[in-house]
Design a protein around this motif. Structure first.
Motif, PDB file in Angstrom:
ATOM      1  N   ALA A 168      78.791   5.688  84.514  1.00  0.00           N
ATOM      2  CA  ALA A 168      79.699   4.667  85.028  1.00  0.00           C
ATOM      3  C   ALA A 168      78.915   3.558  85.728  1.00  0.00           C
ATOM      4  CB  ALA A 168      80.676   5.318  86.001  1.00  0.00           C
ATOM      5  N   TYR A 169      79.610   2.480  86.025  1.00  0.00           N
ATOM      6  CA  TYR A 169      79.018   1.332  86.728  1.00  0.00           C
ATOM      7  C   TYR A 169      78.358   1.804  88.023  1.00  0.00           C
ATOM      8  CZ  TYR A 169      79.017  -2.894  89.662  1.00  0.00           C
ATOM      9  OH  TYR A 169      78.665  -3.916  90.496  1.00  0.00           O
ATOM     10  N   ASP A 170      77.119   1.397  88.202  1.00  0.00           N
ATOM     11  CA  ASP A 170      76.368   1.790  89.385  1.00  0.00           C
ATOM     12  C   ASP A 170      75.941   0.508  90.122  1.00  0.00           C
ATOM     13  OD1 ASP A 170      74.537   2.601  91.270  1.00  0.00           O
ATOM     14  OD2 ASP A 170      73.389   3.892  89.908  1.00  0.00           O
ATOM     15  N   VAL A 183      78.857 -10.260  97.614  1.00  0.00           N
ATOM     16  CA  VAL A 183      80.046  -9.547  97.124  1.00  0.00           C
ATOM     17  C   VAL A 183      79.847  -9.082  95.693  1.00  0.00           C
ATOM     18  CG1 VAL A 183      81.838 -10.667  98.520  1.00  0.00           C
ATOM     19  CG2 VAL A 183      81.101 -11.736  96.390  1.00  0.00           C
ATOM     20  N   ASP A 184      80.674  -8.121  95.312  1.00  0.00           N
ATOM     21  CA  ASP A 184      80.737  -7.615  93.940  1.00  0.00           C
ATOM     22  C   ASP A 184      81.941  -8.283  93.275  1.00  0.00           C
ATOM     23  OD1 ASP A 184      81.230  -6.044  91.642  1.00  0.00           O
ATOM     24  OD2 ASP A 184      80.273  -4.312  92.593  1.00  0.00           O
ATOM     25  N   ILE A 185      81.770  -8.795  92.062  1.00  0.00           N
ATOM     26  CA  ILE A 185      82.914  -9.441  91.400  1.00  0.00           C
ATOM     27  C   ILE A 185      84.054  -8.455  91.131  1.00  0.00           C
ATOM     28  CG2 ILE A 185      81.639 -11.378  90.380  1.00  0.00           C
ATOM     29  CD1 ILE A 185      81.701  -9.822  87.691  1.00  0.00           C
ATOM     30  N   CYS A 186      83.781  -7.162  91.259  1.00  0.00           N
ATOM     31  CA  CYS A 186      84.869  -6.180  91.097  1.00  0.00           C
ATOM     32  C   CYS A 186      85.872  -6.258  92.246  1.00  0.00           C
ATOM     33  CB  CYS A 186      84.305  -4.758  91.036  1.00  0.00           C
ATOM     34  SG  CYS A 186      83.325  -4.454  89.565  1.00  0.00           S
ATOM     35  N   ARG A 234      61.882 -14.145  89.239  1.00  0.00           N
ATOM     36  CA  ARG A 234      61.838 -14.144  87.768  1.00  0.00           C
ATOM     37  C   ARG A 234      63.181 -14.543  87.172  1.00  0.00           C
ATOM     38  NH1 ARG A 234      59.531  -8.332  86.803  1.00  0.00           N
ATOM     39  NH2 ARG A 234      60.297  -8.126  88.932  1.00  0.00           N
ATOM     40  N   GLU A 235      64.270 -14.348  87.926  1.00  0.00           N
ATOM     41  CA  GLU A 235      65.582 -14.737  87.428  1.00  0.00           C
ATOM     42  C   GLU A 235      65.665 -16.262  87.276  1.00  0.00           C
ATOM     43  OE1 GLU A 235      67.912 -13.276  85.906  1.00  0.00           O
ATOM     44  OE2 GLU A 235      69.193 -15.044  85.914  1.00  0.00           O
ATOM     45  N   TRP A 236      65.033 -17.002  88.176  1.00  0.00           N
ATOM     46  CA  TRP A 236      64.986 -18.472  88.047  1.00  0.00           C
ATOM     47  C   TRP A 236      64.163 -18.853  86.814  1.00  0.00           C
ATOM     48  CZ3 TRP A 236      67.160 -22.741  90.273  1.00  0.00           C
ATOM     49  CH2 TRP A 236      66.543 -23.962  90.015  1.00  0.00           C
ATOM     50  N   CYS A 262      81.035 -17.807  86.181  1.00  0.00           N
ATOM     51  CA  CYS A 262      80.384 -16.492  86.211  1.00  0.00           C
ATOM     52  C   CYS A 262      79.501 -16.425  84.975  1.00  0.00           C
ATOM     53  CB  CYS A 262      81.420 -15.369  86.247  1.00  0.00           C
ATOM     54  SG  CYS A 262      80.653 -13.740  86.423  1.00  0.00           S
ATOM     55  N   TYR A 263      78.366 -17.056  85.089  1.00  0.00           N
ATOM     56  CA  TYR A 263      77.430 -17.208  83.976  1.00  0.00           C
ATOM     57  C   TYR A 263      76.292 -16.205  84.088  1.00  0.00           C
ATOM     58  CZ  TYR A 263      78.702 -21.673  81.602  1.00  0.00           C
ATOM     59  OH  TYR A 263      79.278 -22.657  80.832  1.00  0.00           O
ATOM     60  N   GLY A 264      75.880 -15.686  82.950  1.00  0.00           N
ATOM     61  CA  GLY A 264      74.634 -14.925  82.911  1.00  0.00           C
ATOM     62  C   GLY A 264      74.810 -13.425  82.889  1.00  0.00           C
ATOM     63  N   GLY A 265      76.049 -12.956  82.842  1.00  0.00           N
ATOM     64  CA  GLY A 265      76.205 -11.544  82.527  1.00  0.00           C
ATOM     65  C   GLY A 265      76.694 -10.612  83.623  1.00  0.00           C
ATOM     66  N   ALA A 288      78.103 -16.697  95.530  1.00  0.00           N
ATOM     67  CA  ALA A 288      78.454 -15.281  95.649  1.00  0.00           C
ATOM     68  C   ALA A 288      77.559 -14.459  94.732  1.00  0.00           C
ATOM     69  CB  ALA A 288      79.919 -15.068  95.275  1.00  0.00           C
ATOM     70  N   ASP A 289      77.019 -13.383  95.251  1.00  0.00           N
ATOM     71  CA  ASP A 289      76.175 -12.511  94.427  1.00  0.00           C
ATOM     72  C   ASP A 289      76.098 -11.137  95.092  1.00  0.00           C
ATOM     73  OD1 ASP A 289      73.919 -13.333  92.059  1.00  0.00           O
ATOM     74  OD2 ASP A 289      73.624 -11.394  93.038  1.00  0.00           O
ATOM     75  N   LEU A 290      75.863 -10.135  94.236  1.00  0.00           N
ATOM     76  CA  LEU A 290      75.689  -8.763  94.706  1.00  0.00           C
ATOM     77  C   LEU A 290      74.348  -8.598  95.408  1.00  0.00           C
ATOM     78  CD1 LEU A 290      77.022  -5.974  94.335  1.00  0.00           C
ATOM     79  CD2 LEU A 290      75.844  -5.793  92.140  1.00  0.00           C
ATOM     80  N   ARG A 318      70.724 -21.892  89.941  1.00  0.00           N
ATOM     81  CA  ARG A 318      70.489 -22.982  88.978  1.00  0.00           C
ATOM     82  C   ARG A 318      71.791 -23.729  88.659  1.00  0.00           C
ATOM     83  NH1 ARG A 318      66.266 -24.280  85.710  1.00  0.00           N
ATOM     84  NH2 ARG A 318      64.946 -22.497  86.098  1.00  0.00           N
ATOM     85  N   TYR A 319      72.854 -22.989  88.365  1.00  0.00           N
ATOM     86  CA  TYR A 319      74.118 -23.661  88.023  1.00  0.00           C
ATOM     87  C   TYR A 319      74.783 -24.233  89.275  1.00  0.00           C
ATOM     88  CZ  TYR A 319      73.330 -21.676  83.465  1.00  0.00           C
ATOM     89  OH  TYR A 319      72.751 -21.364  82.250  1.00  0.00           O
ATOM     90  N   ALA A 320      74.570 -23.592  90.406  1.00  0.00           N
ATOM     91  CA  ALA A 320      75.130 -24.120  91.655  1.00  0.00           C
ATOM     92  C   ALA A 320      74.583 -25.534  91.895  1.00  0.00           C
ATOM     93  CB  ALA A 320      74.781 -23.198  92.820  1.00  0.00           C
ATOM     94  N   ALA A 378      79.990 -17.233  90.889  1.00  0.00           N
ATOM     95  CA  ALA A 378      80.029 -15.776  91.064  1.00  0.00           C
ATOM     96  C   ALA A 378      78.895 -15.142  90.261  1.00  0.00           C
ATOM     97  CB  ALA A 378      81.379 -15.247  90.581  1.00  0.00           C
ATOM     98  N   GLY A 379      78.026 -14.395  90.945  1.00  0.00           N
ATOM     99  CA  GLY A 379      76.806 -13.914  90.288  1.00  0.00           C
ATOM    100  C   GLY A 379      75.873 -15.109  90.135  1.00  0.00           C
ATOM    101  N   CYS A 380      75.722 -15.845  91.232  1.00  0.00           N
ATOM    102  CA  CYS A 380      75.028 -17.152  91.184  1.00  0.00           C
ATOM    103  C   CYS A 380      73.547 -17.004  90.924  1.00  0.00           C
ATOM    104  CB  CYS A 380      75.243 -17.911  92.487  1.00  0.00           C
ATOM    105  SG  CYS A 380      74.569 -17.060  93.950  1.00  0.00           S
ATOM    106  N   GLY A 381      72.976 -15.796  91.149  1.00  0.00           N
ATOM    107  CA  GLY A 381      71.534 -15.648  90.992  1.00  0.00           C
ATOM    108  C   GLY A 381      70.824 -16.661  91.882  1.00  0.00           C
ATOM    109  N   PRO A 382      69.714 -17.215  91.420  1.00  0.00           N
ATOM    110  CA  PRO A 382      68.944 -18.132  92.262  1.00  0.00           C
ATOM    111  C   PRO A 382      69.517 -19.544  92.333  1.00  0.00           C
ATOM    112  CG  PRO A 382      67.826 -17.772  90.182  1.00  0.00           C
ATOM    113  CD  PRO A 382      69.038 -16.898  90.145  1.00  0.00           C
TER     114      PRO A 382
END
Ligand SMILES: C[S@@+](CC[C@H](N)C(=O)[O-])C[C@H]1O[C@@H](n2cnc3c(N)ncnc32)[C@H](O)[C@@H]1O
Length: 282
Positions: free
Chosen positions: A3-5, A104-107, A19-21, A122-125, A75-77, A60-62, A54-58
């Motif tokens: 399950a989702y972890d 936060v978690d998008i869940c 490395r995400e950037w 919510c780009y990138g997976g 927002a990001d986990l 780039r899109y922001a 949501a799930g903004c990572g570093p």
């Protein structure tokens, strides 16, 4: 299957750090992926809009959203990715346009009121990483958009992964397939969403992979009208001659032009790394 972890995903992106950037600029495939995501997002953004990344990572899109005149909530986990996003926005001289930063978690986007954003990106997976929780996560992403506002979403392509079988060093993968992909008893009746197997070294994190039509159906069922769909990056994802191509400026330019021209062609809808859906909340 597993399950989702949440903790595993957070740990991965904390460690992945900078490395995400670099992912979206390191090679032609990353550059095409970024250019296609931007192409789909740009027409949705109007000055003054309040947008959740949501799930903004570093970030780039922001940064792109702010440069288009929007105010952005990050927002990001992963606290590390959030910190990187804040730093990158600051370095670009744009921090005055950030409304908040949330781990936060998008869940569960309960920290945000219903209909509180003009748009959600919510780009990138991030949706793919939520695995079997993806319907709930999608419902949350849609909940926080105002009616008439937009959702810009991307998730991992199922057939994009299967088509890699043709270009990767694959015998080992095929010999141990049940340890990597759960294709069920009858692959001729593949469902629209397939889970990677927890612990498979072939995937950087366990995830849900989607067929394009299935993902569009989910977005529609979650209360949105589909505006546009695309795939990133239909031609360069898994391209064997990627390095050779990158060495020629003319080849690189032609490839990028073709990617941008063909990314919305429905005949390529199930290729590539990410499936993109732009939708409007009803
Ligand atoms: C592949 S990165 C994409 C970052 C950025 N959106 C981009 O496209 O460049 C995925 C990001 O989503 C975050 N993430 C993954 N699962 C998440 C979840 N359930 N809730 C919130 N963020 C999540 C990760 O920490 C990571 O920063």
């Amino acid at each position: 299957m597993g399950a989702y972890d949440q903790e595993s995903v957070r740990r991965f992106f904390d460690r992945f750090g900078q490395r995400e950037w670099e992912r979206l600029e390191r090679d032609v495939a990353g550059q095409a992926n970024y250019a296609i995501h931007r192409k789909l997002l740009a027409p949705e953004v109007q000055p003054g809009m309040r947008i959740l990344d949501a799930g903004c990572g570093p970030g780039r899109y922001a940064i792109d959203l702010i440069r288009a005149g929007a105010r952005v909530t990050l927002a990001d986990l992963s606290p590390v990715q959030l910190e990187l996003a804040a730093g990158n926005v600051r370095d670009a001289g744009l921090e005055g346009h950030v409304d908040g930063r949330h781990e936060v978690d998008i869940c569960d986007l309960g920290v945000f009121a219903t209909a509180s954003f003009d748009g959600v990106v919510c780009y990138g997976g991030a949706l793919s990483y939520t695995r079997e929780r993806h319907p709930g996560a999608l419902a949350e992403l849609v909940r926080v958009v105002r009616p008439g506002g937009f959702l810009a979403l991307s998730a991992m392509s199922l057939y994009g992964i299967l088509l890699l079988l043709g270009v990767l060093d694959i015998p080992g993968f095929l010999e141990t397939m049940p340890h990597h992909l759960d294709l069920g008893d009858d692959p001729s009746a593949l469902p629209g969403c397939v889970m990677t197997v927890q612990g498979s070294p072939e995937f950087h994190q366990p995830m849900a992979l989607f067929a394009a039509q299935h993902l569009q159906g989910l977005v529609s069922a979650a209360g949105c009208d589909i505006v546009r769909t695309a795939v990133a990056n239909p031609l360069s994802w898994g391209l064997v001659a990627l390095e050779k191509t990158a060495a020629s400026a003319a080849a690189r330019e032609t490839l990028l032009e073709l990617e941008l021209a063909l990314c919305e062609d429905p005949r390529l809808a199930d290729r590539g790394d990410h499936l993109i859906v732009i939708a409007r909340k009803r």
